[in-house]
Every structure is written in structure tokens, then in C-alpha cells.
Enzyme design. Structure first.
Site, PDB file in Angstrom:
ATOM      1  CE1 TYR A   1     -10.671   3.156   7.138  1.00 42.81           C
ATOM      2  CE2 TYR A   1     -11.210   5.483   7.382  1.00 42.81           C
ATOM      3  CZ  TYR A   1     -10.276   4.462   7.350  1.00 42.81           C
ATOM      4  OH  TYR A   1      -8.949   4.741   7.517  1.00 42.81           O
TER       5      TYR A   1
ATOM      6  CE  LYS B   1      -8.030   1.673  10.639  1.00 38.69           C
ATOM      7  NZ  LYS B   1      -7.177   0.520  10.245  1.00 38.69           N
TER       8      LYS B   1
ATOM      9  N   GLY C   1       0.818  -1.202   0.000  1.00 39.66           N
ATOM     10  CA  GLY C   1       0.000   0.000   0.000  1.00 39.66           C
ATOM     11  C   GLY C   1       0.851   1.252   0.000  1.00 39.66           C
ATOM     12  CG  PHE C   2       0.257   6.168  -0.041  1.00 39.68           C
ATOM     13  CD1 PHE C   2       1.477   6.623  -0.532  1.00 39.68           C
ATOM     14  CD2 PHE C   2      -0.553   7.060   0.651  1.00 39.68           C
ATOM     15  CE1 PHE C   2       1.887   7.939  -0.335  1.00 39.68           C
ATOM     16  CE2 PHE C   2      -0.156   8.372   0.844  1.00 39.68           C
ATOM     17  CZ  PHE C   2       1.066   8.809   0.362  1.00 39.68           C
ATOM     18  CB  ILE C   3       1.009   4.355   4.668  1.00 36.23           C
ATOM     19  CG1 ILE C   3       0.177   5.619   4.424  1.00 36.23           C
ATOM     20  CG2 ILE C   3       1.806   4.493   5.966  1.00 36.23           C
ATOM     21  CD1 ILE C   3      -0.949   5.817   5.424  1.00 36.23           C
TER      22      ILE C   3
END
Length: 340
Positions: free
Chosen positions: A156, A160, A14-16
Site C-alpha cells: 500500500y 502511494k 469515502g470517509f475523507i
């Protein structure tokens, strides 16, 4: 540094995750990178990130879904990671309205599997990604980690926030040092195609309109990827310790009174108006955007703003990249990668 330490990073393609893995490898860690390679966005982008990481002999890629029985447990058993950074999740506020089941599976069942694996093979420190969306309907800003956050605005965000509660219970019951970090609108090179900066840049270059929600009356605490990674890297070496008594907890510290557990914001600490963010993109591209002003989308919030004092007190670090600087770096990457 990371000498002789092994880190397991979920969501490594993924991006991070990609940027964090690259940083850990540079610091000498052996990195086990797990990614499900789901098609929420262009899988080729994920594959390219893993390809680049795999050029380092210290990187061991693994493919599998967090929610699949045995995937996470087997990795913990085989590699006994010293550090665990959980970044894999089904992301995106808007998609959680359309496909909530994906969030239940990846974010709730997947996190449960990480916690069970950590219970069986305890790491020195476990760091799990939460989100600024956990603050939900809170209106007192900047958002501080010690605020109550009970009214999430999207499924979402709810998953979290549930992850935070789940992790706290495991930290308390099994003495697992755990840090939850709440991200604030991360952007930069190799970013996600579903994020505003990526979508705006693509549309402007194609001559298409960009959708500007809430008629532009929005602000975000935009956090550049390198600043976020630096924050995570420093937090790795700042594992929370269960306090002997509640009175030992410093003012402003989110450390739990009953567990080695803490929540930390990672944000620039400076809200930027959406229209100013768009101006930075226009300046980098040298093109004025065609704007389609729209109402607020369900599940979204008008503003985010991180109080970053706790990160600074724990690590001495404060994110510092300006939006014009960070946007310019993304645009340079985008034009090079897509030959635009």
C-alpha cells in the site's frame, strides 16, 4: 471561497471524501463526486454519505472505478474542473498483503488515469492523497517532507509513494500544479470501519476483546477529520509554482526545483500512545476494554509523527483538535448512527 469554481473529488463517498465534499459545497463550489462504491467495507455507509451530499444541488454524483478506461477522462472533458482532489484509492496496510492486485489497479492505474485526464484538461490545481506510510522505515521523527522516503514497509505504502513520483513527472512535463498531501491516521465521525477507532468502539460495546498490536508499544499522530479537511481546503488556494532557480526554495519547503509540485504533511504534530488513545475511547464509552495484546503486524510501523511546519507556513493553519475531544465526537456519532 468557491464561487464559480468546479471541484472534482474522487472517493467522494469515502470517509475523507464525504467530509471534504461537504466543506467545498458549503464554500460555494460545484462538486463532481466520483466513487467506485467498492465493497472493501460496508457499501451502505458509502451510499448514505452520497445521499446526504446529494441533498445539495451543487453536488453531482458519479459512480465508476478510476482504473476503468474513460471514466475519469469523460468527467474531466464534461466538467473541466478547476480543482481536482484525488482521494479514491484502495486503502489499508494489512489488506495490501492479502490482495495486492487491488492496490495495483486502483492506486497505480487509477492515478495514471487522473494524470492523463489532467494532461488533456489541465486544472488550476491538482491535490492528490498520499500517506504517512510513505515514510516507511524512517526513524528520524518528526517526519519532515524534505526527508528521503525510500523504504516503504507495505505494498500500500509503495503504491502511494509511486503516485508521488508519477505526479511529479507529470507536473514537470506538463506544468500541472500538484500538491501531494501525506495524511496521518485520520479519525472522526463517518470513519472507516476498518480503522482502529471504529473497530475498538464496536468491540468494546459488544463486550468483545480488542486486538492491541505490538503489545501496546505504538504511537500515532492522530488527526481529526475536521482538521484534515481544513488543511486540504487551505492548500487548494496554495498551488505550488515552479521556482525560477532552486535557491528560491525556502528552507523546509518540499517544493520541487524542477516542477510546480510539493509534498505536504497534514498531521497534529503530536504522537499519542496507542494505550492513551484506547483510554480516550474507554472514557467516552464509560466501559473498560478487554485487551488482547499481540505482536506487531507485518507491514506496520511502531510510530508516526508529523512535522506540520510546512502546512503552517503555507496556510497559517495548524491542526488543533485533541484526541479526547475527537474521540468523543466519533463515539457520539457511532452511538447515534448504530443506535447503540
Amino acid at each position: 471561497m468557491g464561487e464559480n469554481r468546479t471541484a472534482l473529488v474522487t472517493g467522494s463517498a469515502g470517509f475523507i471524501g464525504y467530509h471534504l465534499c461537504a466543506r467545498l459545497l458549503a464554500d460555494g463550489f460545484k462538486v463532481i463526486g466520483l466513487d467506485g462504491m467498492t465493497d472493501y467495507y460496508d457499501v451502505r455507509l458509502k451510499e448514505r454519505r452520497h445521499q446526504m451530499l446529494s441533498q445539495n444541488a451543487g453536488f453531482i454524483p458519479a459512480e465508476g472505478l478510476l482504473e476503468t478506461d474513460g471514466v475519469v477522462m469523460d468527467l474531466f472533458a464534461a466538467h473541466k474542473p478547476d480543482i481536482v482532489v484525488g482521494l479514491a484509492a484502495q486503502a489499508g496496510v494489512r489488506w495490501s498483503i492479502e490482495n495486492p492486485r487491488a492496490y495495483l489497479d486502483a492506486n497505480l492505474v487509477g492515478t495514471f488515469n487522473i494524470l492523463e485526464a489532467a494532461r488533456a484538461h489541465p486544472p488550476e490545481h491538482m491535490l492528490l492523497a498520499s500517506t504517512s506510510s510513505a515514510y516507511g522505515a524512517n526513524t528520524v521523527m518528526p517526519y519532515a517532507e524534505t526527508q528521503k522516503a525510500d523504504h516503504q514497509m507495505s505494498f500500500y505504502a509503495a503504491t502511494k509513494k509511486a503516485n508521488e513520483a508519477m505526479a511529479h513527472s507529470y507536473a514537470h512535463l506538463f506544468d500541472l500544479p500538484t500538491t501531494m498531501f501525506r495524511f496521518f491516521t485520520v479519525y472522526g465521525p463517518w470513519g472507516r470501519p476498518d480503522m482502529a477507532l471504529f473497530k475498538f468502539t464496536k468491540a468494546i460495546l459488544q463486550g468483545d476483546e480488542i486486538d492491541v498490536y505490538n503489545h501496546g508499544d505504538m504511537s500515532r499522530d492522530f488527526t481529526y477529520i475536521d482538521d484534515l479537511v481544513q488543511g486540504i481546503r487551505l492548500l487548494i488556494d496554495t498551488a505550488p509554482v515552479r521556482p525560477a532557480v532552486a535557491e528560491d526554495i525556502a528552507d523546509g519547503d518540499s517544493l520541487s526545483a524542477v516542477a510546480p509540485y510539493r509534498v505536504v504533511n497534514i498531521g497534529n504534530g503530536e504522537p499519542v500512545k496507542l494505550l492513551d488513545f484506547i483510554k480516550a475511547i474507554e472514557a467516552s464509552l464509560g466501559i473498560e476494554a478487554k485487551k488482547n495484546f499481540m505482536d506487531m503486524q507485518p507491514g506496520d510501523v511502531p510510530a508516526t509523527w508529523a512535522q506540520a511546519d510546512l502546512l503552517k507556513s503555507l496556510t497559517g493553519y495548524t491542526p488543533e483538535t485533541s484526541v479526547p475531544e475527537g474521540v468523543a465526537s466519533f463515539v457520539e456519532w457511532y452511538r447515534d448512527y448504530y443506535q447503540k
